[in-house]
Design a protein around this motif. Structure first.
Motif, PDB file in Angstrom:
ATOM      1  N   GLN A 110      -5.008   0.798  -4.741  1.00 27.91           N
ATOM      2  CA  GLN A 110      -4.346   2.018  -4.363  1.00 27.91           C
ATOM      3  C   GLN A 110      -5.359   3.243  -4.310  1.00 27.91           C
ATOM      4  O   GLN A 110      -5.359   3.982  -3.357  1.00 27.91           O
ATOM      5  N   SER A 142       0.928  -1.283  -0.033  1.00 33.52           N
ATOM      6  CA  SER A 142       0.160   0.015   0.126  1.00 33.52           C
ATOM      7  C   SER A 142       0.953   1.379  -0.012  1.00 33.52           C
ATOM      8  O   SER A 142       1.796   1.509   0.892  1.00 33.52           O
ATOM      9  N   THR A 143       0.602   2.266  -0.805  1.00 33.40           N
ATOM     10  CA  THR A 143       1.335   3.447  -1.062  1.00 33.40           C
ATOM     11  C   THR A 143       1.140   4.164   0.235  1.00 33.40           C
ATOM     12  O   THR A 143       2.101   4.866   0.976  1.00 33.40           O
TER      13      THR A 143
END
Ligand code: ATP
Ligand code: ZN
Ligand code: MG
Length: 396
Positions: free
Chosen positions: A66, A10-11
């Motif tokens: 995302q 996950s960003t």
């Protein structure tokens, strides 16, 4: 068939307090997802897929995941959970998943994902809980109503439902009133693994949906007029539909479920006080049936785009409290009901006016009947000999 696992970093790390909510929204990201999980720590998302994705599918999936995460996590703040009652540690004797025993006894017949027929034990138990909820309704002198299972698309449009909960809608159609379409269907209709094989052009446009809640029907019955007598208390039970995709599990989360509501319409103080009185009356009822539960602040399962703003709003104004029953077999809790206050939202949208001309306020107390029975069985088991005396006597 072995599932293919895809892990996505996950960003933005997903904070613990959002992990459940993000996980439940991942269900709607892509049809290829069989299961979605936020890893402990919130750094990665683990997807189970039916087949290995090619690189294009993979990047599309990653992009959508995302996007969900970003829209839910970016700028999120931890909402304070307010606990109004805590009886989670009320001792209960059972610790197994009742679903296994219910299936083994043919007490439930799974017709499809999220769709169950229930047998005599569950039906009697549900009727017993219904009796208790009706006593609550009677204590407010609530007027009885019967509402349709269908709801016009226009109704839901008028209360912004399409924007807030598009993901869980269930649409209804019928064959076009056209002899060729009807003949074609009669001769060729068959089911394959994708469902009915009939082309969509045989079906009429969608003007109707399956109702996702009970109280909307009352607000529409009261729309565009002064509120009779300045306040209304009503009650109804109805079948409700929410498509919850891969989150549909056992009796806990159904596509097709039943809700009993007690609904208050009137001035702000009247609605808020009634909601509070209802909560106190139900606390005594839950004590009698020995339910281990907690009442805490919550938010509705808004669609991703609406989620953060709406959830924060509900929390700030204490609009929703859930009755969360303990599920000992999975060390978690399940909402068996909720105490809701909508401020003057429906009054404004639907032009329901109080004697002074201002929009009416509304609130409802809603119980999920299948969940109520499921949570009770999860705490007390299927044998009446293990049930609290009060319940045993009532069902004898
Ligand atoms: P959850 O957060 O668990 O999805 P909710 O906030 O959507 O619940 P409400 O809109 O408050 O639920 O609905 C009132 C009650 O209806 C819930 O407390 C629950 O008991 C029941 N209910 C809601 N959705 C479902 C479902 N998919 N299957 C079974 N019961 C449900
Ligand atoms: Zn309601
Ligand atoms: Mg909820």
């Amino acid at each position: 068939m072995s599932a293919e696992i895809l892990e996505i970093v996950s960003t933005l790390p997903i904070p613990e307090y959002l992990s459940g909510e993000v996980q439940s929204k991942l269900a709607y990201v892509d049809e290829a997802i069989l299961q979605a999980q936020v890893t402990p720590g919130g750094e990665r998302i683990r997807l189970s897929l039916a087949a290995a994705p090619d690189s294009e599918q993979r990047s599309r999936l990653e992009d959508k995941v995302q996007r969900v995460v970003a829209s839910m996590v970016k700028g999120a703040i931890k909402l304070k959970v307010q606990v109004l009652e805590d009886h989670l540690d009320r001792p209960v004797p059972y610790a197994l998943d009742p679903m296994e025993a219910l299936l083994a006894r043919k007490e439930v017949n799974p017709e499809a994902v999220g769709i169950f027929a229930v047998g005599p034990l569950l039906s009697r138990l549900i009727q017993f809980f219904e009796g208790l909820f009706l006593e609550l309704a009677d204590s407010f002198d609530a007027a009885p109503y019967r509402f349709p299972t269908l709801i016009p698309a226009r109704y839901l449009e008028r209360v912004n439902y399409f924007r807030a909960f598009p993901h869980s809608l269930s649409f209804v159609t019928h064959l076009r009133t056209d002899l060729d379409a009807i003949d074609h269907f009669a001769q060729h209709a068959a089911c394959d693994e994708h469902g009915l094989n009939e082309p969509l052009t045989s079906f009429a446009g969608i003007e109707t949906l399956l109702s996702p809640a009970v109280c909307y029907h009352l607000y529409f019955a009261l729309a565009d007029q002064p509120l009779p007598g300045g306040q209304v208390v009503a009650t109804a039970v109805g079948t409700c539909f929410r498509y919850e995709a891969i989150n549909l599990t056992s009796l806990e989360r159904l596509w097709n479920f039943t809700m009993r509501e007690v609904i208050f319409v009137g001035a702000k103080d009247f609605v808020l006080q009634s909601r509070e009185i209802a909560r106190q009356r139900m606390a005594a009822v839950f004590e009698k049936i020995g339910l281990a539960y907690r009442v805490e602040s919550a938010n509705d399962p808004f669609f991703i785009g609406e989620f953060r703003k709406q959830a924060a709003f509900q929390s700030a104004f204490q609009l929703k409290f859930e009755i969360r029953a303990r599920l000992p077999f999975k060390e978690s809790t399940l909402a068996v009901g909720s105490y809701n206050y909508h401020q003057d939202f429906f009054g404004r949208q639907l032009n329901i006016t109080l004697p002074d001309g201002s929009p009416a306020h509304t609130g409802c107390v809603a119980f999920g009947l299948e969940r109520m029975a499921f949570a009770f069985l999860a705490q007390y088991g299927l044998e009446p000999s293990g049930w609290p005396e009060f319940v045993r006597q009532a069902l004898a």
